[in-house]
Design an enzyme around this catalytic site. Structure first.
Site, PDB file in Angstrom:
ATOM      1  N   ALA A 169      -1.979  -0.290   3.022  1.00 39.43           N
ATOM      2  CA  ALA A 169      -1.408  -1.394   2.238  1.00 39.43           C
ATOM      3  C   ALA A 169      -2.417  -2.507   1.902  1.00 39.43           C
ATOM      4  O   ALA A 169      -2.578  -2.850   0.718  1.00 39.43           O
ATOM      5  CB  ALA A 169      -0.195  -1.952   2.981  1.00 39.43           C
ATOM      6  N   ARG A 183       1.413   2.400  -6.730  1.00 42.55           N
ATOM      7  CA  ARG A 183       2.097   2.820  -5.488  1.00 42.55           C
ATOM      8  C   ARG A 183       3.166   1.763  -5.200  1.00 42.55           C
ATOM      9  O   ARG A 183       2.854   0.572  -5.114  1.00 42.55           O
ATOM     10  CB  ARG A 183       1.134   2.964  -4.309  1.00 42.55           C
ATOM     11  CG  ARG A 183       0.350   4.272  -4.364  1.00 42.55           C
ATOM     12  CD  ARG A 183      -0.262   4.633  -3.026  1.00 42.55           C
ATOM     13  NE  ARG A 183       0.639   5.397  -2.184  1.00 42.55           N
ATOM     14  CZ  ARG A 183       0.347   5.715  -0.911  1.00 42.55           C
ATOM     15  NH1 ARG A 183      -0.769   5.308  -0.355  1.00 42.55           N
ATOM     16  NH2 ARG A 183       1.187   6.435  -0.203  1.00 42.55           N
ATOM     17  N   GLN A 229      -3.395  11.374   7.949  1.00 38.90           N
ATOM     18  CA  GLN A 229      -4.268  10.194   8.039  1.00 38.90           C
ATOM     19  C   GLN A 229      -4.709   9.939   9.486  1.00 38.90           C
ATOM     20  O   GLN A 229      -5.782   9.389   9.720  1.00 38.90           O
ATOM     21  CB  GLN A 229      -3.545   8.944   7.500  1.00 38.90           C
ATOM     22  CG  GLN A 229      -3.324   8.931   6.013  1.00 38.90           C
ATOM     23  CD  GLN A 229      -1.968   9.479   5.626  1.00 38.90           C
ATOM     24  OE1 GLN A 229      -1.422  10.357   6.285  1.00 38.90           O
ATOM     25  NE2 GLN A 229      -1.416   8.984   4.545  1.00 38.90           N
ATOM     26  N   ASP A 251       3.781  -1.297   5.596  1.00 36.11           N
ATOM     27  CA  ASP A 251       3.626  -1.381   4.137  1.00 36.11           C
ATOM     28  C   ASP A 251       4.491  -2.478   3.540  1.00 36.11           C
ATOM     29  O   ASP A 251       4.166  -3.040   2.499  1.00 36.11           O
ATOM     30  CB  ASP A 251       3.934  -0.038   3.496  1.00 36.11           C
ATOM     31  CG  ASP A 251       2.796   0.916   3.785  1.00 36.11           C
ATOM     32  OD1 ASP A 251       2.781   1.507   4.878  1.00 36.11           O
ATOM     33  OD2 ASP A 251       1.883   1.023   2.942  1.00 36.11           O
ATOM     34  N   ASN A 253       6.871   1.797   7.009  1.00 36.15           N
ATOM     35  CA  ASN A 253       5.507   2.247   7.322  1.00 36.15           C
ATOM     36  C   ASN A 253       5.491   3.766   7.123  1.00 36.15           C
ATOM     37  O   ASN A 253       6.503   4.391   6.776  1.00 36.15           O
ATOM     38  CB  ASN A 253       5.117   1.849   8.756  1.00 36.15           C
ATOM     39  CG  ASN A 253       3.631   2.065   9.018  1.00 36.15           C
ATOM     40  OD1 ASN A 253       2.786   1.671   8.227  1.00 36.15           O
ATOM     41  ND2 ASN A 253       3.297   2.728  10.115  1.00 36.15           N
TER      42      ASN A 253
HETATM   43  O1  MRU Z   1       0.145   6.510   2.512  1.00 30.17           O
HETATM   44  P1  MRU Z   1      -0.844   5.595   3.155  1.00 30.17           P
HETATM   45  O2  MRU Z   1      -1.956   6.303   3.846  1.00 30.17           O
HETATM   46  O3  MRU Z   1      -1.299   4.518   2.220  1.00 30.17           O
HETATM   47  O4  MRU Z   1       0.011   4.874   4.289  1.00 30.17           O
HETATM   48  C1  MRU Z   1      -0.608   3.911   5.078  1.00 30.17           C
HETATM   49  C2  MRU Z   1       0.292   3.347   6.105  1.00 30.17           C
HETATM   50  O5  MRU Z   1       1.457   3.658   6.194  1.00 30.17           O
HETATM   51  C3  MRU Z   1      -0.302   2.263   6.949  1.00 30.17           C
HETATM   52  O6  MRU Z   1       0.228   2.281   8.242  1.00 30.17           O
HETATM   53  C4  MRU Z   1       0.025   0.913   6.302  1.00 30.17           C
HETATM   54  O7  MRU Z   1      -0.315   0.926   4.956  1.00 30.17           O
HETATM   55  C5  MRU Z   1      -0.686  -0.187   6.981  1.00 30.17           C
HETATM   56  S1  MRU Z   1      -2.426  -0.093   6.804  1.00 30.17           S
HETATM   57  C6  MRU Z   1      -3.076  -1.424   7.601  1.00 30.17           C
END
Ligand code: MRU
Length: 369
Positions: free
Chosen positions: A59, A102, A213, A254, A264
């Site tokens: 995010a 997004r 991830q 997020d 999240n």
């Molecule tokens: O789909 P992504 O990889 O963008 O999702 C990321 C997450 O869900 C993270 O936990 C969130 O964005 C916080 S990042 C500091």
């Protein structure tokens, strides 16, 4: 001049205005951990596409990337729009495009709106012929968003680390590290600060299906810094809590609604339920830019659904040109990219302004006062 400051952590997003055309370098996170490759971004359209394709993700990082995308577009737009009205109209279209790339992480809209606001103020105040001053002000604001994120992460790290016992075992999900932010990390910022004070801590990282991830990014990022990490499949978290013993779960966010419900990465909700069942404290670590007080509760947060093939197959190889099918190609798939954890499962929300505890409707609001 190299526009972003140097940090000793990995940089996901860097604005470059060296002796070259203004551009952004994105670390292509789709290719990690196999290859460290940077993609050059020159236009807002390229940036929007890079955000959708998750070359950059997380995010706060997509907020910073969106801000830099806005700056790139503004440099182009001043050439082709003779007056303030047409410039604003053109940048408003670009802002809409960037924000749509997004939908769940509110940091993206927050950052783009912040730059739009500065642009509007500048155009109202300045003689529109002094476009150089307008450009400089907007670019300065984008860099400030990046810098504030980095500093805020370090503050959250200190707040979170103070909650942990010596030799703490920490569980995390997805990647909320330097790769997902301006360069330090939210949940992994807590890990970094804790490790600095106590090198005997250990992190358990969920692999985080479907895009992995945790396996690809968190494991890599922590290993770069020599922080002890053990990778587990998502389905092992409850056993790890019961049999190994976890002192606290730290995850990013997020979007956080006004009542504390938190969107999240998919899988966070089941992790919070497991933590509650094992009396493990469950913390969200996120900057104020992730809190959306305009939404009363979590069911109002838009949840992105992504390509079903993310669940059916994995891609690998140079340029992600190899596909390995894990499931029948035609099987129906449900692929929400995020879930919402109800506030009742959240022990605290760690921000750069302090830790909010229940009842969140009051404590989150107080952070902004
Ligand atoms: O789909 P992504 O990889 O963008 O999702 C990321 C997450 O869900 C993270 O936990 C969130 O964005 C916080 S990042 C500091």
């Amino acid at each position: 001049m190299h526009s972003t400051y140097a940090t000793d952590t990995v940089q996901a997003v860097t604005l470059m205005d060296a002796h070259d055309r203004l551009h952004v370098l994105l670390l292509d996170q789709r290719q990690l951990p196999g290859a460290v490759v940077y993609t050059r971004i020159e236009t807002a359209e390229q940036m929007a596409e890079a955000i959708t394709q998750m070359i950059v993700r997380g995010a706060p990082a997509i907020g910073i990337a969106g801000a830099y995308g806005f700056v790139l577009a503004l440099h182009e737009a001043v050439q082709s729009n003779p007056d303030a009205t047409s410039l604003l109209a053109s940048m408003s279209l670009i802002a809409t495009r960037l924000k749509a790339s997004r939908p769940t992480a509110v940091n993206l809209a927050w950052a783009v709106n912040r730059l739009m606001q500065v642009l509007q103020e500048q155009l109202a105040e300045c003689n529109p012929l002094v476009l150089k001053a307008v450009l400089e002000a907007v670019q300065k604001e984008a860099l400030a968003i990046h810098e504030e994120d980095y500093q805020g992460n370090q503050q959250m790290g200190r707040f979170g680390a103070a909650l942990l016992p010596k030799g703490a075992k920490i569980l995390t999900h997805c990647n909320a590290g330097a790769l997902a932010t301006g360069g330090y990390g939210t949940a992994l910022g807590v890990v970094r600060a804790a490790y600095e004070a106590d090198p005997t801590i250990r992190v358990y990282a969920d692999e985080t299906r479907p895009r992995l991830q945790g396996a690809r990014l968190t494991a890599w990022e922590l290993m770069q810094d020599g922080i002890p990490v053990t990778l587990i499949a998502d389905s092992m978290a409850a056993v790890v809590m019961r049999d190994i013993g976890i002192d606290a779960v730290f995850v990013g966010a997020d979007r956080i609604a006004a009542n504390g419900d938190t969107a999240n990465k998919i899988g966070t909700y089941q992790l919070a339920i497991s933590a509650a069942a094992h009396q493990v404290p469950f913390y969200i670590v996120a900057p104020l830019s992730t809190i959306d007080l305009s939404l009363a509760e979590g069911r109002l947060i838009p949840i992105e659904e992504r390509d079903p093939d993310e669940v059916r197959c994995v891609v690998s190889g140079d340029d992600n040109d190899m596909t390995v099918w894990l499931a029948p190609q035609a099987v129906p798939v449900f692929n929400p990219s995020f879930d919402v954890t109800p506030a009742r499962y959240i022990t605290g929300v760690i921000t750069e302004k302090g830790i909010a505890y229940p009842p969140y409707a009051e404590s989150l609001l107080a952070l902004f006062q």
